[in-house]
Design an enzyme around this catalytic site. Structure first.
Site, PDB file in Angstrom:
ATOM      1  N   ASN A   9       0.876  -1.182   0.000  1.00 20.64           N
ATOM      2  CA  ASN A   9       0.000   0.000   0.000  1.00 20.64           C
ATOM      3  C   ASN A   9       0.905   1.221   0.000  1.00 20.64           C
ATOM      4  OD1 ASN A   9      -1.769   2.074   0.554  1.00 20.64           O
ATOM      5  ND2 ASN A   9      -2.159   1.446   2.672  1.00 20.64           N
ATOM      6  N   TRP A  10       0.977   1.882  -1.152  1.00 20.36           N
ATOM      7  CA  TRP A  10       1.899   3.021  -1.263  1.00 20.36           C
ATOM      8  C   TRP A  10       1.350   4.292  -0.641  1.00 20.36           C
ATOM      9  CZ3 TRP A  10       4.180   2.701  -6.947  1.00 20.36           C
ATOM     10  CH2 TRP A  10       5.083   1.623  -7.003  1.00 20.36           C
ATOM     11  N   LYS A  11       0.078   4.307  -0.270  1.00 16.73           N
ATOM     12  CA  LYS A  11      -0.525   5.529   0.289  1.00 16.73           C
ATOM     13  C   LYS A  11      -0.277   6.689  -0.684  1.00 16.73           C
ATOM     14  CE  LYS A  11       0.088   3.430   4.740  1.00 16.73           C
ATOM     15  NZ  LYS A  11       0.174   3.554   6.169  1.00 16.73           N
ATOM     16  N   HIS A  95      -9.458   1.361   5.148  1.00 12.15           N
ATOM     17  CA  HIS A  95      -8.134   1.522   5.761  1.00 12.15           C
ATOM     18  C   HIS A  95      -8.256   2.509   6.926  1.00 12.15           C
ATOM     19  CE1 HIS A  95      -4.018   2.751   6.444  1.00 12.15           C
ATOM     20  NE2 HIS A  95      -3.670   1.599   5.886  1.00 12.15           N
ATOM     21  N   GLU A  97      -6.583   4.910   7.931  1.00 17.67           N
ATOM     22  CA  GLU A  97      -6.383   6.333   7.604  1.00 17.67           C
ATOM     23  C   GLU A  97      -7.651   6.926   6.983  1.00 17.67           C
ATOM     24  OE1 GLU A  97      -2.722   5.837   5.436  1.00 17.67           O
ATOM     25  OE2 GLU A  97      -1.757   5.238   7.316  1.00 17.67           O
ATOM     26  N   GLU A 167      -5.136  -4.671  10.895  1.00 19.46           N
ATOM     27  CA  GLU A 167      -4.064  -3.697  11.067  1.00 19.46           C
ATOM     28  C   GLU A 167      -4.329  -2.871  12.329  1.00 19.46           C
ATOM     29  OE1 GLU A 167      -2.145  -2.591   7.067  1.00 19.46           O
ATOM     30  OE2 GLU A 167      -4.021  -1.489   7.171  1.00 19.46           O
ATOM     31  N   GLY A 173       2.838   2.353  10.665  1.00 19.11           N
ATOM     32  CA  GLY A 173       3.807   3.432  10.455  1.00 19.11           C
ATOM     33  C   GLY A 173       4.578   3.825  11.701  1.00 19.11           C
ATOM     34  N   SER A 213       3.692  -2.012  10.361  1.00 23.95           N
ATOM     35  CA  SER A 213       5.152  -2.081  10.544  1.00 23.95           C
ATOM     36  C   SER A 213       5.751  -3.431  10.136  1.00 23.95           C
ATOM     37  CB  SER A 213       5.534  -1.714  11.979  1.00 23.95           C
ATOM     38  OG  SER A 213       5.164  -0.365  12.247  1.00 23.95           O
ATOM     39  N   GLY A 234       2.863  -1.040   4.202  1.00 24.56           N
ATOM     40  CA  GLY A 234       2.974   0.337   3.749  1.00 24.56           C
ATOM     41  C   GLY A 234       4.416   0.683   3.432  1.00 24.56           C
ATOM     42  N   GLY A 235       5.089   1.327   4.377  1.00 27.51           N
ATOM     43  CA  GLY A 235       6.430   1.882   4.163  1.00 27.51           C
ATOM     44  C   GLY A 235       7.415   0.941   3.478  1.00 27.51           C
TER      45      GLY A 235
END
Ligand code: PGA
Length: 255
Positions: A9-11, A95, A97, A167, A173, A213, A234-235
């Site tokens: 997930n590149w956001k 998600h 966010e 999640e 993150g 994470s 993500g990251g």
């Protein structure tokens, strides 16, 4: 037997030029991508079409969100059929966010999941408790509500092919991943709750991911758990080397 699934997930990261550079690098490493793991990238909308053209065939496209209506006066939104036309196969719904910053309620998320499944794409229902909910002992209650409502518009066949991503919000993150045992505990319960509401076949088929994470050096401890079918990352999915390393770790751990 459920196939393992690794989703990036590149956001809101990467321009088209940056996404192309990632795909080209991944192309050079494509011989190292395992055949027995489903691989999906969810870039920003703007990079979907460029990536479709150059991503290695083994990597599928996902979107990070979609509006539940097929079209209409919804300025700034993108619908499921629009994403389908671009070759998108998976779409995230709910998600954390989106829930925290953009007002996606459980009911809204249910409608998104419904629209995605009706188009015969794969909904990825994201659920998870925040720190305050965990500290006050409400993790199961919160996650169960999100799962129950989020999947409530689907019949058992659609649940069976859907994906749920657990999640915990406090793990996203932060570098503070859940322990594999805690993730397995909640994910095992999610599967049990799905069995209660949608039957054994749906519960045995639905793929449930852990997210929060996840990195190359901790992913295998999650995917080695009996109920964890992969990860939503993500990251650590922004770097092609790290994406390939995670794909390989999932394949080895899941063998
Ligand atoms: P993270 O994000 O891997 O950067 O913690 C996970 C997610 O939000 O899906």
């Amino acid at each position: 037997m459920r196939r393992k699934l690794l989703m990036g997930n590149w956001k809101m990261h990467k321009t088209v030029a940056e996404a192309r550079a990632f795909a080209e690098a991944l192309g050079r490493m494509s011989g190292r991508l395992p055949a027995d793991v489903d691989l999906v990238l969810c870039p920003p909308y703007t990079a979907l079409h460029p990536l479709r053209v150059i991503l290695p065939a083994a990597v599928r496209l996902g979107a990070q969100n979609a509006h539940e209506a097929p079209h209409g006066a919804f300025t700034g939104e993108v619908s499921v059929p629009m994403l389908q036309e671009l070759g998108v196969q998976y779409i995230l719904a709910g998600h954390s966010e989106r829930r925290q910053m953009f007002g996606d309620t459980d009911e809204r998320v249910r409608e998104k999941v419904r629209a995605i499944a009706e188009a015969e794409l794969i909904p990825v229902l994201c659920v998870g408790e925040n720190l305050e909910e965990r500290r006050s002992g409400r993790t199961y209650e919160v996650v169960r509500r999100q799962v129950d409502i989020g999947l409530s518009a689907l019949g058992p066949d659609a649940v069976k092919t859907a994906v749920v991503a657990y999640e915990p919000v406090w793990a996203i993150g932060t570098g503070q991943a859940a322990t594999a045992a805690d993730a397995q505990d909640v994910i095992g319960r999610i599967r049990m709750w799905i069995r209660d509401s949608h039957g054994a076949e749906a519960a045995d088929g639905v793929r449930i991911l852990y997210g929060g994470s996840v990195k190359p050096d901790n992913i295998a401890q999650f995917t080695a758990q009996p109920d964890i079918d992969g990860a939503l990352v993500g990251g650590a999915s922004l770097d092609p080397e790290s994406f390939v390393a995670m794909a390989q770790a999932v394949a080895q751990g899941g063998a």
